[in-house]
Design a protein around this motif. Structure first.
Motif, PDB file in Angstrom:
ATOM      1  N   GLU A   1     -16.072  -7.578   2.885  1.00 37.87           N
ATOM      2  CA  GLU A   1     -16.560  -6.217   2.704  1.00 37.87           C
ATOM      3  C   GLU A   1     -16.617  -5.905   1.211  1.00 37.87           C
ATOM      4  N   PRO A   2     -17.702  -5.269   0.739  1.00 38.98           N
ATOM      5  CA  PRO A   2     -17.745  -4.883  -0.684  1.00 38.98           C
ATOM      6  C   PRO A   2     -16.702  -3.820  -0.984  1.00 38.98           C
ATOM      7  N   VAL A   3     -16.121  -3.921  -2.157  1.00 40.25           N
ATOM      8  CA  VAL A   3     -15.140  -2.933  -2.602  1.00 40.25           C
ATOM      9  C   VAL A   3     -15.897  -1.761  -3.214  1.00 40.25           C
TER      10      VAL A   3
ATOM     11  N   GLY B   1     -17.984  -3.058  -9.952  1.00 39.09           N
ATOM     12  CA  GLY B   1     -19.168  -3.547 -10.637  1.00 39.09           C
ATOM     13  C   GLY B   1     -18.781  -4.549 -11.730  1.00 39.09           C
ATOM     14  N   PRO B   2     -19.179  -5.809 -11.670  1.00 38.96           N
ATOM     15  CA  PRO B   2     -19.976  -6.365 -10.576  1.00 38.96           C
ATOM     16  C   PRO B   2     -19.244  -6.269  -9.242  1.00 38.96           C
TER      17      PRO B   2
ATOM     18  N   ARG C   1     -13.611  -8.005  -0.546  1.00 40.92           N
ATOM     19  CA  ARG C   1     -12.304  -8.311   0.032  1.00 40.92           C
ATOM     20  C   ARG C   1     -12.519  -8.905   1.414  1.00 40.92           C
ATOM     21  N   ALA C   2     -11.623  -9.784   1.795  1.00 39.95           N
ATOM     22  CA  ALA C   2     -11.725 -10.443   3.094  1.00 39.95           C
ATOM     23  C   ALA C   2     -11.088  -9.583   4.178  1.00 39.95           C
ATOM     24  N   VAL C   3     -11.793  -9.430   5.288  1.00 37.53           N
ATOM     25  CA  VAL C   3     -11.270  -8.742   6.468  1.00 37.53           C
ATOM     26  C   VAL C   3     -10.954  -9.812   7.507  1.00 37.53           C
ATOM     27  N   SER C   4      -9.682  -9.978   7.824  1.00 36.74           N
ATOM     28  CA  SER C   4      -9.261 -11.063   8.709  1.00 36.74           C
ATOM     29  C   SER C   4      -9.145 -10.593  10.155  1.00 36.74           C
ATOM     30  N   ARG C   5      -9.073 -11.552  11.053  1.00 34.04           N
ATOM     31  CA  ARG C   5      -8.996 -11.263  12.476  1.00 34.04           C
ATOM     32  C   ARG C   5      -7.776 -10.435  12.848  1.00 34.04           C
ATOM     33  N   ASP C   6      -6.678 -10.603  12.112  1.00 32.69           N
ATOM     34  CA  ASP C   6      -5.448  -9.902  12.479  1.00 32.69           C
ATOM     35  C   ASP C   6      -5.345  -8.520  11.837  1.00 32.69           C
TER      36      ASP C   6
ATOM     37  N   VAL D   1     -12.724 -10.987  -4.608  1.00 36.10           N
ATOM     38  CA  VAL D   1     -13.471 -12.011  -5.316  1.00 36.10           C
ATOM     39  C   VAL D   1     -14.871 -11.478  -5.605  1.00 36.10           C
ATOM     40  N   THR D   2     -15.480 -11.937  -6.689  1.00 35.83           N
ATOM     41  CA  THR D   2     -16.876 -11.608  -6.963  1.00 35.83           C
ATOM     42  C   THR D   2     -17.740 -12.804  -6.581  1.00 35.83           C
ATOM     43  N   GLY D   3     -19.004 -12.556  -6.359  1.00 33.32           N
ATOM     44  CA  GLY D   3     -19.920 -13.634  -6.007  1.00 33.32           C
ATOM     45  C   GLY D   3     -21.179 -13.085  -5.376  1.00 33.32           C
TER      46      GLY D   3
END
Length: 380
Positions: free
Chosen positions: A44-46, A50-51, A55-60, A92-94
C-alpha cells in the motif's frame, strides 16, 4: 466477521453503472473465484510520501481480507524483484512491476472481449492469476492459455491457480512473441500495456478473432483498443470509452537512464496550455506525436526528454502571462506536440473512443474518426 464468500458477494453486488456485470456467467465466476488465494500480501502506498513509499500488508494483519476484496488494484511487486515478504514491518520505495488489477476492470475487459463458450483464449500477462482463474471458470481450463514474463510471478500464479482448483495452460516467457505452439486462438487479452501491437499476435489469432490491448508509451498516455484480425498480420478496430491503464510490458518499457540534466535551449511562447498534457486524452495525443519521449512534470511545468536523441522540451509560466517552452536537440518535441494537439482540437477534441487503429504489414496507424482521417504512426 465476514467470510471470503460474503466479501465476494458484496464486491459483485457493489459493481454498478459502467462496472455492472451484465453476463450471468461472469457474475458466477466473480462470485466463485477467491481473490485472496491470488493476492496474499500486498503493498500500500504511504500517504504523503514522495517519492512514493510502500508498506507491506500481510495476511495476519487485521483487515487484510477486507482489503483484498476492495475494488482496487493491489500492488504485489516493485522493481521487478521486491515482494511484500521482503519488507516485513517496514517501507520501501520502488516502481510497481506486478499487481492484481481491480476486479471491476478485469471483469469489464472480459465482457468487452466478447468471449463465447468454446472460444480459445490467449492471455498475455498472467500476473497473480486472478484474471486467468476467471477465464478458466467461465470457459474451462482447456480453453485458456496464459503467458507470464516473470518466472517468479508465474510460479506464484501457478500455485494459486492449483490451490483454487484451476488448471489452465501456463507458459513463462515473452508474451509479446505469443504462443507459437498453440495454434489459432479466437481471442487475445493483454493485461499489460504495449507501445504497438506485436505482430506475432496477429498470426496467432484467427481471422475474425479479436484482440483487446492497452496501447501506451513512455509519456504515460493510455488507450484501450478492441481490434478484429482481418487477415494474418492485419487488424482494424477502435479505442474504447473510459480510462484503462496497465504496467508496460517489460520488453516495451523505457530504456534505463541516468539522472536528467536540463540544458539551455531556444525559448519561445507556447501555442497551447501545457496542462493539456496532464489530461487523459491530451497526454495520449502528445505521446502519439512524440513516441520516443518520456514526459515528466505537471501542470504548467511539463518536461519532455527524447530517449533516442536526448532532445528536450520544458515549459514554464511566462513573465507576462501565458507559458514559454525551451527546446533543445535535433527533435523539436514541443513543436510536434503542439501540431498534434491542434489537429486533435480541430477534429473536435474527442476522447479515445473517437480514435481507431489500423495494423498492416507496412505499419500501425492511429487515426481520428475515420481511417482516412488525421493520424499518427506507432513506433515499431
Amino acid at each position: 466477521m465476514s467470510t471470503s464468500a460474503d466479501l465476494r458477494a458484496a464486491l459483485v453486488d457493489g459493481l454498478t453503472g459502467d462496472d455492472a456485470i451484465t453476463d450471468p456467467a461472469w457474475e458466477q465466476a466473480a462470485r466463485a473465484v477467491p481473490r485472496e488465494l491470488f493476492v496474499g500480501s500486498y503493498f500500500e502506498p504511504v500517504p504523503g510520501s514522495g517519492p512514493t513509499e510502500y508498506r507491506a500488508v500481510s495476511r495476519d494483519e487485521p483487515g487484510w481480507l477486507e482489503g483484498v476484496y476492495e475494488n482496487r488494484t493491489l500492488i504485489t511487486q516493485l522493481d521487478g524483484c521486491i515482494s511484500p515478504e521482503d519488507v516485513p514491518g517496514g517501507t520501501v520505495t520502488g516502481m510497481p512491476s506486478s499487481s492484481s488489477t481491480l476486479p471491476s476492470l478485469v471483469l469489464r475487459m472480459w465482457h468487452q472481449l466478447g468471449v463465447e463458450p468454446g472460444h480459445r483464449i490467449l492471455e498475455i500477462g498472467t500476473g497473480t492469476g486472478y484474471s486467468t482463474a476467471l477465464g478458466a471458470h467461465r470457459l474451462g481450463d482447456g480453453n485458456v492459455t496464459s503467458i507470464e514474463y516473470d518466472p517468479a510471478v508465474g510460479a506464484a500464479a501457478a500455485a494459486a491457480l492449483k490451490a483454487a482448483g484451476y488448471a489452465p495452460r501456463l507458459l513463462v516467457g515473452d508474451g509479446l512473441l505469443g504462443d507459437s505452439d498453440g495454434g489459432w486462438y479466437d481471442r487475445l487479452i493483454a493485461t499489460c500495456a504495449v507501445r504497438y501491437v506485436p505482430y506475432p499476435w496477429l498470426h496467432q489469432v484467427r481471422p475474425g478473432g479479436k484482440i483487446l490491448v492497452t496501447l501506451s508509451g513512455w509519456s504515460h498516455g493510455y488507450g484501450l483498443a478492441l481490434l478484429t484480425v482481418t487477415a494474418p498480420g492485419e487488424a482494424h478496430g477502435r479505442f474504447l470509452p473510459g480510462g484503462t491503464s496497465f504496467m508496460t510490458a517489460r520488453p516495451h518499457d523505457r530504456p534505463s537512464r541516468q539522472s536528467i540534466t536540463l540544458l539551455p535551449g531556444d525559448e519561445r511562447p507556447t501555442r497551447i496550455d501545457p496542462a493539456t498534457l496532464g489530461t487523459w486524452t491530451g497526454s495520449w495525443v502528445a505521446q502519439l506525436a512524440a513516441p520516443s519521449a518520456e514526459r515528466m512534470g505537471a501542470g504548467e511545468q511539463q518536461i519532455l526528454i527524447d530517449t533516442a536523441t536526448g532532445s528536450q522540451a520544458r515549459t514554464a509560466p511566462g513573465p507576462d502571462g501565458g507559458w514559454t517552452v525551451t527546446q533543445r536537440g535535433p527533435l523539436r518535441l514541443w513543436d510536434q506536440v503542439e501540431d498534434a494537439i491542434d489537429t486533435w482540437r480541430s477534429a473536435g477534441a474527442p476522447h479515445q473512443q473517437g480514435f481507431g487503429l489500423t495494423v498492416s504489414a507496412t505499419g500501425q496507424r492511429v487515426w481520428i474518426d475515420t481511417e482516412d482521417g488525421p493520424g499518427w504512426h506507432l513506433p515499431i
